[in-house]
Design an enzyme around this catalytic site. Structure first.
Site, PDB file in Angstrom:
ATOM      1  N   ASP A  82       0.863  -1.186   0.000  1.00  0.00           N
ATOM      2  CA  ASP A  82       0.000   0.000   0.000  1.00  0.00           C
ATOM      3  C   ASP A  82       0.898   1.235   0.000  1.00  0.00           C
ATOM      4  O   ASP A  82       2.124   1.141   0.206  1.00  0.00           O
ATOM      5  CB  ASP A  82      -0.912  -0.006   1.241  1.00  0.00           C
ATOM      6  CG  ASP A  82      -2.076   0.987   1.134  1.00  0.00           C
ATOM      7  OD1 ASP A  82      -2.192   1.676   0.111  1.00  0.00           O
ATOM      8  OD2 ASP A  82      -2.858   1.074   2.099  1.00  0.00           O
ATOM      9  N   LYS A  83       0.278   2.377  -0.261  1.00  0.00           N
ATOM     10  CA  LYS A  83       1.021   3.636  -0.188  1.00  0.00           C
ATOM     11  C   LYS A  83       0.204   4.668   0.593  1.00  0.00           C
ATOM     12  O   LYS A  83      -1.025   4.568   0.682  1.00  0.00           O
ATOM     13  CB  LYS A  83       1.360   4.146  -1.585  1.00  0.00           C
ATOM     14  CG  LYS A  83       0.274   4.950  -2.276  1.00  0.00           C
ATOM     15  CD  LYS A  83       0.778   6.332  -2.571  1.00  0.00           C
ATOM     16  CE  LYS A  83      -0.158   7.349  -2.860  1.00  0.00           C
ATOM     17  NZ  LYS A  83      -0.926   8.206  -3.267  1.00  0.00           N
ATOM     18  N   HIS A  84       0.898   5.617   1.179  1.00  0.00           N
ATOM     19  CA  HIS A  84       0.220   6.711   1.874  1.00  0.00           C
ATOM     20  C   HIS A  84       0.858   8.020   1.426  1.00  0.00           C
ATOM     21  O   HIS A  84       2.078   8.116   1.318  1.00  0.00           O
ATOM     22  CB  HIS A  84       0.390   6.559   3.403  1.00  0.00           C
ATOM     23  CG  HIS A  84      -0.173   7.725   4.164  1.00  0.00           C
ATOM     24  ND1 HIS A  84      -1.496   7.796   4.515  1.00  0.00           N
ATOM     25  CD2 HIS A  84       0.404   8.872   4.598  1.00  0.00           C
ATOM     26  CE1 HIS A  84      -1.719   8.941   5.148  1.00  0.00           C
ATOM     27  NE2 HIS A  84      -0.581   9.608   5.208  1.00  0.00           N
ATOM     28  N   SER A  85      -0.009   9.010   1.163  1.00  0.00           N
ATOM     29  CA  SER A  85       0.521  10.327   0.809  1.00  0.00           C
ATOM     30  C   SER A  85       0.094  11.319   1.887  1.00  0.00           C
ATOM     31  O   SER A  85      -1.012  11.207   2.433  1.00  0.00           O
ATOM     32  CB  SER A  85      -0.044  10.745  -0.554  1.00  0.00           C
ATOM     33  OG  SER A  85      -0.057  12.149  -0.663  1.00  0.00           O
ATOM     34  N   ARG A 170      -7.763  14.935  18.982  1.00  0.00           N
ATOM     35  CA  ARG A 170      -6.688  15.832  18.503  1.00  0.00           C
ATOM     36  C   ARG A 170      -7.267  17.012  17.742  1.00  0.00           C
ATOM     37  O   ARG A 170      -6.811  18.146  17.861  1.00  0.00           O
ATOM     38  CB  ARG A 170      -5.733  15.050  17.583  1.00  0.00           C
ATOM     39  CG  ARG A 170      -4.801  14.109  18.338  1.00  0.00           C
ATOM     40  CD  ARG A 170      -4.167  13.112  17.378  1.00  0.00           C
ATOM     41  NE  ARG A 170      -3.346  13.751  16.376  1.00  0.00           N
ATOM     42  CZ  ARG A 170      -3.039  13.192  15.204  1.00  0.00           C
ATOM     43  NH1 ARG A 170      -3.489  11.996  14.883  1.00  0.00           N
ATOM     44  NH2 ARG A 170      -2.272  13.831  14.345  1.00  0.00           N
ATOM     45  N   LYS A 190      -1.862   1.342   8.743  1.00  0.00           N
ATOM     46  CA  LYS A 190      -1.187   0.545   7.708  1.00  0.00           C
ATOM     47  C   LYS A 190      -0.748  -0.799   8.291  1.00  0.00           C
ATOM     48  O   LYS A 190      -0.821  -1.829   7.628  1.00  0.00           O
ATOM     49  CB  LYS A 190       0.021   1.305   7.137  1.00  0.00           C
ATOM     50  CG  LYS A 190      -0.357   2.579   6.404  1.00  0.00           C
ATOM     51  CD  LYS A 190      -1.257   2.301   5.230  1.00  0.00           C
ATOM     52  CE  LYS A 190      -1.764   3.556   4.554  1.00  0.00           C
ATOM     53  NZ  LYS A 190      -2.838   3.280   3.591  1.00  0.00           N
TER      54      LYS A 190
END
Ligand code: URA
Length: 451
Positions: A82-85, A170, A190
């Site tokens: 997977d990817k996270h931006s 938060r 993730k």
């Protein structure tokens, strides 16, 4: 065992919380036995005093274990990615990368988010496709990965409940921008996907949430460390985010742009191609499906330009609720097809024109994003609907010669109509110069490899 007030005081006074302290606090948060003001006080203490690498790793793991941790068939071992931006303008990378990775043999349970501040969200973009359902259970997710290889979904109810509670706290206590809390929030989710490899696109620049390279790099290092601590091979790119990625901003316009690239049309989107190749290449290298990043990038771009990724995108749409004839029509061969037969087109289009001759040296992505966000492409409060048809298209590419009067931006809008102030702001986003002022630049500034 310390009481919750003692744990808060320990962090407030600059102490380091033990693993047991962190587990006690988090169990109390998820179990509902702390008062909201105690959660807020601890978050503020962490915001002020920070956490060291060990505390951050413990917090991340405890958050991950607060809910379901996904399990996958044994034969997928080594293939889950997977990817996270950290959020960009015109960032439609996931729409192209997820199917390209699937076409290269990966399993991609991509869990994405909604727009945050001026940046767009992948889920909002996909929901501009009639029928696309981002809500899928863990079982449905497994079934889609088994048949298609990729899916793009929202966070499930059972995944990392601690983050839902802490993130909401938060948001109302001024503690969103804490590096250990951001790290715990991103990496725990993730980690719960039980990935083999994770790539992070940490952006810096005018249109990024983190403006300076130094701050972005510090976050990237923490994220990479925490991901690897959880047993995922984790790497990161530090990428420049000053303008627009590709040539469109806005939900349905970005889906159209992604489809055009998936049909092999890379005109005016060199930067989008660069990011897809670099992020995908790093993931394929980390899984061993490519010998190195460069071979990986080659395989990813072959899947994009050769049509294999388009077939995966079509199959993913169908698996996630889009009618087969709709998916087929969107993916029909012609890159310039009339996508607005299916996706909603805004009622009004307005072309802005250049005020003088020059070479296009820069476009301020933050200004573009803020204006289209206000016109309805983004939301000012959580839960609000977005107007999928609102957005803007860049009609020229960087480095191109522009004559006075030439259209450079097409604005798509409905209600509200843009004010004269907003039009002026958009005009100020266009920077024209002389040929010597323009320099081709890579977006990717640095790569952090797994530790
Ligand atoms: N995205 C997340 O999921 N969490 C954060 O804290 C910031 C961005």
């Amino acid at each position: 065992m310390l009481s919750i007030p003692d744990l808060i005081k320990k962090k407030r006074d600059g102490g380091s919380l033990s693993d047991g302290d962190i587990q006690t606090w988090l169990e109390a948060v998820t179990g509902g036995s702390v008062e909201g003001c105690q959660t807020g006080a601890m978050l503020m203490a962490i915001w002020q005093r920070g956490m060291d690498a060990r505390e951050t790793a413990t917090l991340t793991k405890a958050m991950m274990l607060s809910g379901e941790v996904m399990s996958w068939p044994r034969e997928w071992a080594g293939l889950l990615v997977d990817k996270h931006s950290t959020g960009g303008v015109g960032d439609k990378v996931s729409l192209v990368l997820a199917p390209a990775l699937a076409a290269c043999g990966c399993k991609v349970p991509m869990i994405s988010g909604r727009g945050l501040a001026h940046t767009g969200g992948t889920l909002d973009k996909l929901e501009s496709i009639p029928g696309f359902d981002v809500h899928q259970s863990a079982e449905q997710l497994r079934a889609i990965l088994s048949t298609v290889g990729c899916c793009i979904v929202g966070q499930t109810q059972t995944l990392v409940p601690a983050d839902r509670i802490l993130y909401a706290a938060r948001d109302i206590t001024g503690t969103v921008d804490s590096l250990p809390l951001i790290t715990g929030s991103i990496i725990s989710k993730k980690g719960a996907e039980s990935l083999t490899a994770l790539v992070l696109d940490v952006k810096f620049g005018r249109a990024a949430l983190y403006k300076d390279l130094g701050g972005a790099k510090e976050l990237a290092r923490l994220l990479v460390q925490a991901g690897n601590d959880l047993g995922m091979r984790t790497g990161a790119l530090l990428s420049r985010m000053d303008g627009v990625i590709g040539c469109s901003v806005g939900n349905s316009l970005e889906v159209i742009e992604a489809l055009r690239l998936l049909k092999g049309d890379r005109r005016n989107r060199r930067d989008l191609v660069e990011l897809v190749g670099a992020l995908g290449g790093l993931l394929l290298a980390m899984t061993g499906l490519a010998a190195d990043r460069s071979e990986g990038a080659g395989k990813i771009l072959q899947a994009v330009m050769g049509g294999a990724a388009l077939l995966k995108f079509q199959a993913m749409m169908e698996a996630q609720g889009v009618a087969p004839e709709t998916a087929r029509a969107l993916c029909a061969a012609d890159a310039d097809a009339d996508y607005f037969k299916i996706l909603r087109k805004a009622k009004h289009q307005l072309d802005l024109t250049a005020k003088h001759d020059g070479v296009l040296v820069d476009v301020d992505g933050l200004v573009l994003a803020e204006v289209v966000h206000k016109l309805g492409a983004g939301r000012s409060e959580a839960g609000q609907p977005v107007n999928h048809s609102v957005g803007a298209e860049l009609l020229l590419s960087q480095g191109q010669k522009v004559s006075k009067g030439a259209p450079w931006l097409r604005l798509h809008y409905e209600e509200p109509a843009p004010s004269s102030d907003q039009i002026e702001r958009l005009q100020s986003a266009l920077v024209l110069g002389s040929p010597a002022d323009w320099r081709k630049q890579s977006l990717v500034q640095e790569v952090l490899l797994p530790v």
